[in-house]
Structures are given as C-alpha cells and as structure tokens.
Design a protein around this motif. Structure first.
Motif, short mmCIF file in Angstrom:
data_model
loop_
_atom_site.label_atom_id
_atom_site.label_comp_id
_atom_site.label_asym_id
_atom_site.label_seq_id
_atom_site.Cartn_x
_atom_site.Cartn_y
_atom_site.Cartn_z
N ILE A 22 -14.35 -0.52 -0.93
CA ILE A 22 -14.28 -1.02 -1.88
C ILE A 22 -13.32 -1.37 -2.67
O ILE A 22 -13.07 -0.07 -3.76
CB ILE A 22 -15.35 -1.86 -2.04
N GLY A 23 -11.98 -2.33 -2.97
CA GLY A 23 -10.63 -2.02 -4.29
C GLY A 23 -10.23 -0.99 -3.69
O GLY A 23 -9.18 -0.93 -4.07
N GLU A 24 -10.19 -0.22 -2.72
CA GLU A 24 -8.98 0.78 -2.21
C GLU A 24 -8.11 -0.18 -1.27
O GLU A 24 -8.02 -1.68 -0.85
CB GLU A 24 -9.72 1.69 -1.39
N GLU A 25 -6.51 0.40 -1.37
CA GLU A 25 -5.62 0.24 -0.15
C GLU A 25 -5.47 0.31 1.44
O GLU A 25 -6.12 1.69 1.88
CB GLU A 25 -4.44 -0.04 -0.96
N SER A 66 -4.07 -5.16 -0.41
CA SER A 66 -4.09 -4.49 -1.35
C SER A 66 -5.50 -3.63 -2.21
O SER A 66 -5.25 -3.55 -2.99
CB SER A 66 -3.29 -5.33 -2.24
N SER A 67 -6.78 -4.90 -1.72
CA SER A 67 -7.87 -4.96 -2.77
C SER A 67 -9.45 -4.94 -1.33
O SER A 67 -9.52 -6.13 -1.66
CB SER A 67 -8.25 -5.49 -3.61
N ILE A 68 -9.47 -3.39 -1.02
CA ILE A 68 -10.09 -4.04 0.86
C ILE A 68 -11.97 -4.91 0.11
O ILE A 68 -12.17 -4.05 -1.21
CB ILE A 68 -10.77 -2.81 1.00
N GLU A 69 -12.47 -5.47 0.47
CA GLU A 69 -13.22 -6.47 0.30
C GLU A 69 -14.85 -6.13 1.45
O GLU A 69 -13.92 -5.56 2.19
CB GLU A 69 -13.51 -7.96 -0.68
N ASN A 72 -13.30 -8.07 4.70
CA ASN A 72 -12.51 -7.27 5.41
C ASN A 72 -13.36 -6.49 6.32
O ASN A 72 -11.95 -6.18 7.55
CB ASN A 72 -11.38 -6.81 4.51
N VAL A 97 -15.14 -0.98 6.30
CA VAL A 97 -15.79 -0.66 4.35
C VAL A 97 -17.17 -0.11 3.41
O VAL A 97 -17.68 -0.72 4.13
CB VAL A 97 -15.39 -2.15 4.17
#
Length: 316
Positions: A22-25, A66-69, A72, A97
């Motif tokens: 979570i939060g990575e691209e 840009s910012s995985i949740e 996704n 994720v």
C-alpha cells in the motif's frame, strides 16, 4: 518482436512487480503491435475501462498508478484497437496489494545453504486464520507456488525435492485471510552449493594447531577464477566470514583472520568460491579443516623413581 500489422493477443505485465505494498507505485504495461491505435485496460468487477490513446509508434503502453490502495488489488487484462479491429484479450494479471496483515516469517529447513540435488522445505508462517500463502522468487513475474497452512501453527509448506541452480535466489512470501493481504516477509536467500565443480582448498597458516586465546589465518584458494570466497563455521547456518583477494601468482585466494580461538567450542570450517554476478551459486565445498586448540590442559609432570640419578650397575 511483434511486427506491425500482426493481429495478436497482447501481453500484460506489472513493473517492478505484481506484488505491491500500500502506498507504492506500480506500472501496468500492455504490449501490442505498433499499428495499435488505442489500448484498453480492464479490471475484474469494474465496468469501466481505462483508455490510453496512442500518439507515437510504440509496441507497449503504460498505465501508471502512483499510490496503490487496497481497492486496486484484483485481476487485470488489456486489449487494443488497430485498423484490423479489436484484439483478443491478454492473459490475466493478478495485482496483489499487501500491508493489511503482519508480515509472515519465512525459513528454510534444514537450512538456507543447500547442496545441489538435495531437498529443502521452505516454510511460511502467517498470522492467525491465514487461508493461503504465496511464495515469490525475486525476478519471477508470478508466484512460484501457493499453499494453504497446515495445522494450528499457520505454516504453509513449499517443498523442493531436488535443488538445482535455478532455485538459487531470494524468496519472499505473502499470506491472505478474510482481512486482506499481509506485508511481504523478510527476504530468504537460498544458496545452492556444488554449482561449480572446481573445488577450493582450505589451509591454516602457519598451522592448524592454535594456542587457546590465539588467532590464526585461514587461506581459501583455487585455480578457478572465483572472485569471492565464503568461509563457513560448522554449526552456524549463515556464512561466518567472507573476503576476497587475488594473488599475483595466478592462484585466486582469500585470507580470513579467525580468533580468539577458545576450547569451549568446535572450530571446524569449510570454504566455497563464487562469482559476484551469481552470489547464491557456490562451488563444491573444500575439505573440512578443524583447528586444534593447544594449552587447554595442564602441563603433565614427569619424574623417576626412586630418583633421577641411577648407578651404572643398576642399568645392567
């Protein structure tokens, strides 16, 4: 390479990996022919597709997140439109994720250094009520295997019955339950020995007999052009020391300073050679070298009875 005008099923992949915290691209790449006019990205359960128009000739298009949740996560596929029509759908890409659950614990049994041809079991211990665990190897685009935990310890078992050089590398595991995905485990480095048959030799300088509390230099050498050497001490699962030095004599060798040597443990060593571009592939092992610790017992006493001066007649 796909030639322009070919009408074929596109390829889909994730970069750098399909397992993302979570939060990575992440970038989802759909590869197609150069005459494609539009690319379409689909997600399971999402009725709308993302459309990317093409403004230059290329064989791949990128969909960037840009910012995985957590939402996704899921299965993705793509297709494209060309003058010939709409292509077939690509294969499915599973985007995982991670980060909702604590990271699992990954270990190898009997150890992470394995001789070629031997068996190894990789255990992944997940959180309570873990339903399934996935094993990933660095550089592989998809999971190597998936297993459900057995028993009450939440351990998933991944077995390799005969280790070969392609098994060498870094591994991580991820687990899932109804609350979501875990973080990735810490990396497990699986080393395969015996990949290179040119053995190395191990010797002690100046002698394998060492005074208690003293130091000794161990020399690991080979005619093979190994640029790294590993020294392992019996009873330890990971390398104890490592170093590298190439002598001008044409013999490739490493020198290891060992000490202080104490009598309360066994000082038995083996060394291996390897190349820096394949750090998890080692040579066949050297013969074992065991250090003998001197000065650990009291000096014996010697005497003569009835005395040390004996008459010459008594010797006859």
């Amino acid at each position: 390479m796909v030639l322009a005008g070919d009408f074929y099923k596109p390829m889909i992949r994730a970069q750098p990996n399909n397992v993302v915290a979570i939060g990575e691209e992440v970038t989802i790449i759909c590869e197609g022919p150069s005459d494609a006019q539009k690319f379409y990205l689909f997600k399971e359960g999402n009725p709308r597709s993302k459309i990317l128009k093409i403004y230059e000739d290329t064989e791949e298009k990128e969909f960037f997140i840009s910012s995985i949740e957590s939402h996704n996560a899921g299965q993705y596929w793509c297709n494209y439109k060309s003058p010939a029509g709409i292509s077939k759908n690509s294969d499915t890409l599973e985007l995982v994720v991670t980060g909702k659950l604590p990271k699992p614990i990954l270990r190898a049994d009997p150890g992470s250094v394995v001789s070629r041809g031997n068996a190894v079991i990789i255990w992944c211990k997940g959180a309570m009520q873990t339903q399934i665990c996935f094993l990933h190897k660095e550089g592989s685009p998809a999971p190597l295997d998936q297993q459900s935990p057995r028993g009450t310890l939440n351990n998933a078992q991944f077995s390799i019955t005969s280790v070969e050089k392609n098994h060498a590398g870094q591994y991580r595991c991820y687990c899932y339950n109804s609350a979501g995905w875990s973080e990735g485990s810490d990396a497990l480095e699986l080393v395969v020995t015996g990949v290179y048959q040119s053995k190395v030799s191990l010797s002690a300088q100046p002698s394998p007999v060492v005074a208690s509390g003293g130091d000794v230099t161990l020399q690991c050498s080979s005619q093979e052009r190994y640029n790294k050497f590993i020294l392992m001490k019996e009873g330890q699962k990971s390398p104890w020391l490592w170093a590298s030095w190439n002598a001008n004599t044409g013999v490739f060798q490493a020198l290891f300073r060992v000490g202080p040597v104490t009598p309360n443990q066994r000082w038995r060593f083996t060394c291996y050679g390897y190349y820096v571009y394949n750090p998890q592939m080692w040579s066949a092992p050297s013969d074992h070298l065991e250090l003998l610790v001197s000065g650990t017992l009291q000096k014996p006493n010697i005497w003569a009875e009835p005395g040390s001066v004996i008459a010459c007649d008594n010797l006859l």
